[in-house]
Design a protein around this motif. Structure first.
Motif, PDB file in Angstrom:
ATOM      1  N   SER A 188      28.780  44.058  75.691  1.00  0.00           N
ATOM      2  CA  SER A 188      29.086  42.674  76.101  1.00  0.00           C
ATOM      3  C   SER A 188      28.920  42.531  77.606  1.00  0.00           C
TER       4      SER A 188
ATOM      5  N   GLN B  24      19.116  41.210  77.082  1.00  0.00           N
ATOM      6  CA  GLN B  24      19.166  42.629  76.705  1.00  0.00           C
ATOM      7  C   GLN B  24      17.972  43.374  77.296  1.00  0.00           C
TER       8      GLN B  24
ATOM      9  N   THR C 104      15.863  39.620  70.399  1.00  0.00           N
ATOM     10  CA  THR C 104      16.964  40.239  71.149  1.00  0.00           C
ATOM     11  C   THR C 104      17.736  39.166  71.910  1.00  0.00           C
ATOM     12  N   PRO C 105      18.955  39.491  72.349  1.00  0.00           N
ATOM     13  CA  PRO C 105      19.580  38.618  73.347  1.00  0.00           C
ATOM     14  C   PRO C 105      18.633  38.553  74.550  1.00  0.00           C
ATOM     15  N   THR C 106      18.491  37.371  75.131  1.00  0.00           N
ATOM     16  CA  THR C 106      17.522  37.206  76.222  1.00  0.00           C
ATOM     17  C   THR C 106      17.794  38.186  77.359  1.00  0.00           C
TER      18      THR C 106
ATOM     19  N   MET D 143      23.503  38.579  70.351  1.00  0.00           N
ATOM     20  CA  MET D 143      23.033  37.405  69.600  1.00  0.00           C
ATOM     21  C   MET D 143      24.059  37.127  68.513  1.00  0.00           C
TER      22      MET D 143
ATOM     23  N   ASP E  25      21.046  34.078  64.369  1.00  0.00           N
ATOM     24  CA  ASP E  25      19.747  34.135  65.066  1.00  0.00           C
ATOM     25  C   ASP E  25      18.780  35.026  64.292  1.00  0.00           C
TER      26      ASP E  25
ATOM     27  N   GLY F 286      24.773  41.755  76.452  1.00  0.00           N
ATOM     28  CA  GLY F 286      24.933  40.519  75.695  1.00  0.00           C
ATOM     29  C   GLY F 286      24.663  40.708  74.209  1.00  0.00           C
TER      30      GLY F 286
END
Ligand SMILES: NC(=O)c1ccc[n+]([C@@H]2O[C@H](COP(=O)([O-])OP(=O)(O)OC[C@H]3O[C@@H](n4cnc5c(N)ncnc54)[C@H](OP(=O)(O)O)[C@@H]3O)[C@@H](O)[C@H]2O)c1
Length: 250
Positions: free
Chosen positions: A207, A244, A240-242, A213, A217, A211
């Protein structure tokens, strides 16, 4: 969204888990009839209660308790799908597991367990789906949930990484064997999603630095791939989380 999925029949393995349940929910909203699977009866019943409470559903959802590594369980699962819905159009191989121990402490049996759930299980499910899709001559689709570990491994993830590389190879091989039958096969490589597969310490660390998702998503990626007509196939998708870190340096 197209109505391509409306009235079709799908299996989502590991549909009692975080990502699988979100995939099942998306398919149900699209009008697909869905079987979710898992080994733990209580988790399955809880998932069914949650999924059936959504007024947006246009499809029917059922569960099948069984192990994706067990030939008989998987054969019975697909027989149950045909009996209930009269067809099988989509398989989402989502059930998966990881190993906790560091590489130097890892038992061979634990390495084998992860490979069995993440590779042999998807193979058995795909084979049993193909046995029923091919004679029906209606085409179909198989989507395997891989991981960005097949692109960039984490430390001390030998069995998980090896299994997701193998799942990528399995996806390519199945895609080749299925193409003459109009069955598309693809793999999604997701990045971080908060789920039962990660412990609390790892969730806190990721976290802060990478980050997460939402499971929805990943489900939306499955919906995008599975809403295409069978003359088109997405072979691989990475999401992926943008924030990451996956590619690049410096
Ligand atoms: N969370 C992430 O950050 C992330 C990232 C990339 C990829 N993925 C992949 O996404 C998939 C789903 O993971 P998740 O994060 O949603 O984990 P999860 O919440 O722990 O769900 C895992 C699901 O798989 C089922 N399962 C495990 N072993 C099984 C077996 N032998 N037979 C049948 N079902 C089995 C579990 O049910 P039972 O235990 O009751 O059998 C559960 O329904 C996995 O393939 C995972 O590798 C996750």
């Amino acid at each position: 969204m197209s109505d391509f999925l409306n009235g079709k029949a799908a299996v989502v393995t590991g549909g009692s888990g975080t990502i699988g349940k979100a995939i099942a929910k998306g398919l149900l909203i699209s009008g697909c009839n869905v079987f979710i699977t898992g080994r733990n009866q209580q988790r399955l019943e809880e998932a069914i209660a949650e999924l059936t409470s959504d007024d947006a559903n246009h499809g029917e959802v059922k569960y099948f308790q069984g192990d994706v590594c067990n030939d008989k369980d998987v054969s019975n699962l697909f027989d149950a799908v045909i009996e209930a819905f009269g067809r099988i159009d989509l398989l989402v191989n989502n059930a998966g597991t990881g190993a906790k121990d560091k590489t130097v402490d890892l038992d061979t049996a634990e390495f084998d367990r992860v490979m069995r759930v993440n590779v042999t299980g998807p193979f058995i499910c795909a084979r049993e789906a193909m046995k029923r899709m091919i004679p029906a001559k209606k085409g179909g689709r198989i989507i395997n949930i891989g991981s960005i570990s097949a692109i960039s491994p984490r430390p001390n993830s030998a069995p998980y990484t090896a299994s997701k590389f193998a799942l990528l190879g399995l996806s390519h091989s199945l895609s080749l064997d299925c193409r003459e039958h109009g069955i598309g096969v693809g793999v999604i490589h997701p990045g971080n999603v908060i789920s039962g597969i990660l412990d609390a310490e790892e969730i806190k660390r990721r976290s802060e630095s990478e980050g997460f998702m939402n499971a929805e998503d990943v489900a939306n990626c499955v919906l995008a791939m599975s809403s295409l007509p069978y003359h088109s196939n997405v072979l691989e998708m990475t999401v992926t989380p943008t924030k990451q870190p996956l590619i690049g340096r410096g």
